[in-house]
Design a protein around this motif. Structure first.
Motif, short mmCIF file in Angstrom:
data_model
loop_
_atom_site.label_atom_id
_atom_site.label_comp_id
_atom_site.label_asym_id
_atom_site.label_seq_id
_atom_site.Cartn_x
_atom_site.Cartn_y
_atom_site.Cartn_z
N VAL A 67 48.12 49.28 50.26
CA VAL A 67 47.25 48.12 50.49
C VAL A 67 47.58 47.01 49.48
O VAL A 67 47.63 45.83 49.82
CB VAL A 67 45.76 48.53 50.39
N VAL A 108 44.14 50.06 57.98
CA VAL A 108 43.16 50.69 57.08
C VAL A 108 41.73 50.41 57.56
O VAL A 108 40.91 51.32 57.67
CB VAL A 108 43.34 50.17 55.63
N VAL A 109 41.48 49.15 57.88
CA VAL A 109 40.13 48.78 58.32
C VAL A 109 39.80 49.44 59.66
O VAL A 109 38.70 49.96 59.85
CB VAL A 109 40.03 47.24 58.42
N LEU A 121 46.78 46.35 56.44
CA LEU A 121 45.35 46.09 56.17
C LEU A 121 44.52 46.31 57.43
O LEU A 121 43.44 46.91 57.38
CB LEU A 121 45.16 44.65 55.68
#
Lengths: 249, 207
Positions: free
Chosen positions: B24, B82-83, B79
């Motif tokens: 990240v 991950v979210v 990103l």
């Protein structure tokens, strides 16, 4: 899918400041992952279940959340009984099964269910915006936090968009009969969704600039960490340590 | 490619979070403030799109779309991954909370592999949309292979006797790779017809 549907209830877990609650519950999640003995697994499940009972979240909602991991575990346990562990030591309807594989499946199930219950206690007792505020206080990187915030905001918008696109495609007879979509029709829906989101994102950025967005996250909720929050945190960490010690003894 | 809670040893779960933090951090260095709405809004669209079912015989699969995300978003796809994984775990119970770090690394690396495989062809063959669509489809399938290999490696190293699970998982994802390759090829072909700048942005097209 709205995990924070019952965030407005009142309970000791709801009143617990998320800035302490989340690290403590994440700690408990990792402790559950460390456990190896049957007694410790069972006690961890009791602790997680007790936490959820304390939240006063309706049981039918909790059962709905547990359905997804249960579907996986129902497949996993027989698969492990057939393929894992030592020599096949018992049979069921003539099928040789391994007791070690079966036990491994049961232990994994206990862990998975415990962690899912902790997840309900962690994220079902505060609104998503309050949770994101806690992430900011816990020093989550601003870029990632901004992506969290905007993604959450637009997920529901695109869920509605997708429903409309599927209805429109079905009305035009594009292979969506009886819930059996064809890959081309699905691909068409995805294309429209992605292009709309791309064009939408350009407008969102312009709107953000006009409103002076500087990357920081603001929340209207103001929490103050108090003595009961500290007591709950120490108590939960004590329980987690006790589980670990029991597991290792 | 989601690994559920309870399947992995705690040390691997913690290691996964540490590795995910590094990934990240790396992806964040490639993000400018003006990219945040595009990553988030399109990340939400990918998240919703991945909820669609594709029927295959008596079963159905969800597309993962890591290859397509890598092609469209580039390195910042990490990103969005991950979210997306976090919301899948919290909202739907897919994947897991303890295994979020590991899942993020596996799918993030798959998206990065897709980005790497798509960037050069996108520059070189930006005028040949049919060829680019085929490349995108192959890239998406290869990204699934990468993710499957990483998942199997992690599961086998996970501290438990899970070979049977690994075999079942590999077989299921070989099918998914084929489906996702075809789907991505089709989607890219349509995007290149309607909105080519989504895939052929200034950084990718020849001057």
């Amino acid at each position: 899918m709205d995990i924070d549907r019952y965030a407005d209830l009142d309970s000791p877990v709801h009143r617990w400041d998320p800035r302490l609650k989340l690290p403590c519950l994440f700690g408990l999640v990792f402790v559950c992952s460390f456990l190896r003995t049957p007694v410790a697994h069972f006690l961890a499940l009791i602790v997680a279940g007790s936490l959820v009972l304390l939240t006063r979240i309706p049981l039918r909602f909790v059962v709905r959340v547990l359905r997804v991991p249960l579907r996986f575990l129902v497949l996993l346990v027989p698969l492990l009984a057939l393929t894992a562990g030592g020599p096949h030591s018992f049979g069921l309807a003539g099928i040789p099964l391994s007791r070690e594989g079966f036990e491994l499946g049961v232990f994994i199930s206990f862990k998975a269910l415990s962690i899912t219950l902790i997840l309900v206690a962690a994220f079902g007792t505060a609104g998503v915006h309050e949770t994101l505020g806690a992430f900011e206080a816990l020093r989550m990187p601003k870029t990632l936090l901004a992506v969290f915030l905007f993604t959450y905001r637009y997920v529901f918008l695109y869920l509605d968009d997708m429903r409309r696109l599927r209805t429109a495609a079905a009305l035009r007879g594009h292979g969506l009969r009886g819930g059996r979509p064809r890959i081309v029709a699905l691909g068409g829906i995805m294309v429209m969704l992605l292009i709309r989101s791309y064009e939408h994102s350009e407008r969102v950025y312009a709107a953000m600039q006009l409103r002076g967005f500087d990357g920081s996250y603001c929340t209207a909720t103001e929490r103050v960490v108090n003595a009961p929050d500290g007591v709950k945190s120490v108590l939960l960490m004590g329980i987690a340590c006790a589980l670990l010690l029991l597991d290792r003894s | 490619m989601h690994i559920s809670d309870g399947v992995l040893d705690a040390r691997i779960c913690i290691g996964g979070y540490v590795a995910a933090a590094g990934l990240v951090a790396y992806a964040s260095t490639k993000v400018k403030r003006e990219d945040i709405p595009r990553i988030s809004v399109m990340g939400a669209a990918f998240f919703v799109a991945s909820l669609l079912h594709i029927r295959i015989g008596i079963t159905s699969v969800h597309p993962l779309l890591v290859g397509l995300m890598g092609a469209v978003l580039g390195v910042p796809a990490v990103l969005a991954v991950v979210v997306g994984l976090f919301f899948q775990a919290v909202m739907f119970g897919h994947g897991g909370l303890s295994t979020l770090g590991v899942n993020a690394v596996i799918m993030g690396l798959s998206a990065l592999a897709a980005t790497g495989m798509f960037v050069l062809p996108a520059r070189r063959w930006s005028g040949n949309h049919v060829l680019l669509s085929v490349v995108a489809g192959v890239t998406a399938a290869l990204a699934i292979f990468v993710g499957t290999a990483l998942t199997v490696a992690v599961v086998l190293l996970g501290g438990y006797e899970l070979r049977g699970l690994a075999v079942y998982f590999t077989a299921a994802h070989l099918v998914l790779a084929g489906v996702e390759g075809v789907l991505t090829g089709f989607v890219v072909r349509q995007i290149l017809r309607i909105k080519p700048e989504m895939l052929l942005r200034p950084g990718r097209t020849p001057a």
